[in-house]
Design a protein around this motif. Structure first.
Motif, mmCIF file in Angstrom:
data_model
loop_
_atom_site.group_PDB
_atom_site.id
_atom_site.type_symbol
_atom_site.label_atom_id
_atom_site.label_comp_id
_atom_site.label_asym_id
_atom_site.label_seq_id
_atom_site.Cartn_x
_atom_site.Cartn_y
_atom_site.Cartn_z
ATOM 1 N N PHE A 235 -0.981 2.041 7.774
ATOM 2 C CA PHE A 235 -1.014 3.280 6.781
ATOM 3 C C PHE A 235 -1.592 4.658 7.179
ATOM 4 C CE2 PHE A 235 -0.073 -0.668 4.505
ATOM 5 C CZ PHE A 235 0.589 -0.321 3.563
ATOM 6 N N TRP B 298 -10.530 -5.167 7.106
ATOM 7 C CA TRP B 298 -11.611 -5.816 6.452
ATOM 8 C C TRP B 298 -12.232 -7.039 7.558
ATOM 9 C CZ3 TRP B 298 -8.381 -6.419 1.697
ATOM 10 C CH2 TRP B 298 -8.001 -5.159 0.868
ATOM 11 N N ASP C 261 -7.630 2.108 5.785
ATOM 12 C CA ASP C 261 -6.722 0.938 5.510
ATOM 13 C C ASP C 261 -6.350 0.399 6.812
ATOM 14 O OD1 ASP C 261 -4.320 -0.441 4.272
ATOM 15 O OD2 ASP C 261 -4.629 0.567 2.619
ATOM 16 N N TRP D 233 -0.981 2.431 -7.204
ATOM 17 C CA TRP D 233 -1.037 1.233 -8.199
ATOM 18 C C TRP D 233 -2.135 1.821 -9.262
ATOM 19 C CZ3 TRP D 233 0.913 -3.528 -7.621
ATOM 20 C CH2 TRP D 233 1.599 -3.783 -6.574
ATOM 21 N N GLY E 223 0.648 -1.137 -0.041
ATOM 22 C CA GLY E 223 0.114 -0.104 0.087
ATOM 23 C C GLY E 223 0.733 1.477 0.082
ATOM 24 N N GLY F 101 -8.878 -0.225 1.608
ATOM 25 C CA GLY F 101 -7.441 -0.270 1.155
ATOM 26 C C GLY F 101 -6.705 0.583 0.382
ATOM 27 N N ALA G 256 -9.794 0.126 -4.877
ATOM 28 C CA ALA G 256 -8.863 0.004 -6.116
ATOM 29 C C ALA G 256 -7.731 -1.202 -5.791
ATOM 30 C CB ALA G 256 -8.142 1.278 -6.503
ATOM 31 N N ASP G 257 -7.580 -2.189 -6.683
ATOM 32 C CA ASP G 257 -6.508 -2.980 -6.360
ATOM 33 C C ASP G 257 -6.281 -3.842 -5.077
ATOM 34 O OD1 ASP G 257 -4.845 -4.609 -7.915
ATOM 35 O OD2 ASP G 257 -3.514 -3.064 -8.681
ATOM 36 N N ALA H 270 -5.662 2.415 -9.294
ATOM 37 C CA ALA H 270 -6.135 3.509 -8.362
ATOM 38 C C ALA H 270 -6.158 4.760 -9.367
ATOM 39 C CB ALA H 270 -5.147 3.872 -7.321
ATOM 40 N N TYR I 132 -5.960 -9.469 -3.847
ATOM 41 C CA TYR I 132 -4.758 -10.019 -4.318
ATOM 42 C C TYR I 132 -4.234 -11.075 -3.051
ATOM 43 C CZ TYR I 132 -2.997 -6.830 -0.854
ATOM 44 O OH TYR I 132 -2.623 -5.848 0.390
ATOM 45 N N TYR I 133 -4.939 -11.431 -2.204
ATOM 46 C CA TYR I 133 -4.729 -12.682 -1.439
ATOM 47 C C TYR I 133 -6.142 -13.333 -0.992
ATOM 48 C CZ TYR I 133 -4.635 -9.650 3.002
ATOM 49 O OH TYR I 133 -5.121 -8.853 4.086
ATOM 50 N N LEU J 152 -9.417 0.955 9.089
ATOM 51 C CA LEU J 152 -10.588 -0.320 9.007
ATOM 52 C C LEU J 152 -9.904 -1.557 8.271
ATOM 53 C CD1 LEU J 152 -13.580 -0.811 9.035
ATOM 54 C CD2 LEU J 152 -13.665 -0.076 6.655
HETATM 55 C C1 LIG Z 1 -2.230 -3.212 -3.941
HETATM 56 S S1 LIG Z 1 -2.449 -2.228 -2.467
HETATM 57 C C2 LIG Z 1 -3.688 -0.976 -3.333
HETATM 58 C C3 LIG Z 1 -3.578 0.297 -2.630
HETATM 59 C C4 LIG Z 1 -4.433 1.389 -3.340
HETATM 60 N N1 LIG Z 1 -5.880 1.089 -3.214
HETATM 61 C C5 LIG Z 1 -3.886 1.597 -4.676
HETATM 62 O O1 LIG Z 1 -4.573 1.325 -5.648
HETATM 63 O O2 LIG Z 1 -2.951 2.270 -4.965
HETATM 64 C C6 LIG Z 1 -3.693 -3.031 -1.444
HETATM 65 C C7 LIG Z 1 -4.152 -2.043 -0.392
HETATM 66 O O3 LIG Z 1 -5.074 -3.045 0.696
HETATM 67 C C8 LIG Z 1 -4.758 -2.916 1.984
HETATM 68 N N2 LIG Z 1 -4.883 -4.054 2.812
HETATM 69 C C9 LIG Z 1 -4.712 -5.451 2.555
HETATM 70 N N3 LIG Z 1 -5.483 -6.345 3.413
HETATM 71 C C10 LIG Z 1 -6.192 -5.168 4.289
HETATM 72 C C11 LIG Z 1 -7.107 -5.836 5.203
HETATM 73 N N4 LIG Z 1 -7.340 -6.875 5.655
HETATM 74 N N5 LIG Z 1 -7.887 -4.528 5.758
HETATM 75 C C12 LIG Z 1 -7.585 -3.357 5.100
HETATM 76 N N6 LIG Z 1 -6.791 -2.962 4.178
HETATM 77 C C13 LIG Z 1 -6.128 -4.221 3.901
HETATM 78 C C14 LIG Z 1 -3.234 -2.999 1.797
HETATM 79 O O4 LIG Z 1 -2.716 -2.410 2.996
HETATM 80 C C15 LIG Z 1 -2.947 -1.975 0.851
HETATM 81 O O5 LIG Z 1 -3.046 -0.761 0.863
#
Ligand SMILES: C[S@@+](CC[C@H](N)C(=O)[O-])C[C@H]1O[C@@H](n2cnc3c(N)ncnc32)[C@H](O)[C@@H]1O
Length: 217
Positions: free
Chosen positions: A91, A117, A87, A36, A32, A66, A132-133, A39, A136-137, A115
């Motif tokens: 962050f 998730w 996030d 990305w 993060g 996020g 946005a993005d 976004a 991923y897991y 926050l």
């Molecule tokens: C690939 S980054 C994208 C960041 C931003 N949205 C962008 O597109 O530039 C994924 C984001 O999801 C956040 N994230 C991942 N798992 C999370 C969770 N369980 N709760 C909240 N945020 C989460 C990460 O910290 C990160 O900032």
């Protein structure tokens, strides 16, 4: 890994009216801590005629999940919306730094909140939920969808943008995310030609979701 605020480098996003937002990113930290492409694509879509944003954003209640650097929510607040960017707790300093950096260009209201998730609850619904993005897991998919649902009313719009990835388990994660979302939401894929002419790409997709009527929350 916590985003280190020691070594920052910036990225700019320019609105259609030439107002330039400066977004700080960290050299060291988790995913993060940089902007990305999804976004940027979604941020520029918010300005398109297709999305009729000039009228829509003033006073709209918006939450971003996020948010990372916060670029998308900051763009939205600069267009007049009242935005909460969220996030993981690590962050908060980066999001707050970027709010401060752009505060003079923000006409709506904006704040940064933790926050996670599936954990935090806001007990309030929003007009728009921006994502946005964030696909991923695997372990995060159900909590993410649960959190999106908890922030929606029947009139909410979820705007979700993701970059399509073909390696490893990424196609399966995408399939699973959409399967979970479509249990509760109608899905509309925004055509490429409706997106910003410059900031769009064949492998970056924007979807709009609306709660299916009478879905219990
Ligand atoms: C690939 S980054 C994208 C960041 C931003 N949205 C962008 O597109 O530039 C994924 C984001 O999801 C956040 N994230 C991942 N798992 C999370 C969770 N369980 N709760 C909240 N945020 C989460 C990460 O910290 C990160 O900032």
């Amino acid at each position: 890994m916590a985003a280190s605020m020691d070594n920052l480098f910036s990225r700019e996003i320019v609105r259609n009216d030439e107002v330039c937002l400066k977004i700080n990113q960290c050299e060291i930290g988790d995913v993060g801590c940089v902007v990305w492409d999804a976004a940027i694509v979604l941020a520029k879509y918010l300005e398109t005629k297709d999305f009729d944003c000039g009228k829509k954003w003033k006073g709209a209640r918006v939450v971003e999940l996020g948010a990372g650097t916060g670029i998308l929510g900051i763009m939205c607040a600069s267009l007049g919306a009242d935005v909460i960017i969220t996030d993981l707790p690590e962050f908060l300093p980066l999001m707050q730094c970027n709010i401060k950096e752009n505060i003079k260009k923000i006409s709506g209201r904006i704040s940064a909140e933790e926050l996670t998730w599936g954990k935090g609850k806001m007990d309030v619904s929003f007009d728009f939920i921006l994502v946005a993005d964030c696909i991923y897991y695997d372990e995060s998919l159900e909590p993410l969808v649960e959190t999106i649902r908890s922030l929606c009313s029947q009139s909410s719009t979820v705007l979700c943008c993701h970059e399509q990835r073909t390696t490893g388990n990424k196609p399966e994660l995408e399939r699973k995310f959409f399967e979970l979302m479509e249990k509760y939401f109608t899905k509309f894929k925004v055509p490429l030609e409706s997106q910003d002419v410059q900031f769009r790409s064949d492998d970056i997709h924007i979807h709009q979701f609306h709660l299916i009527k009478n879905t219990s929350t």
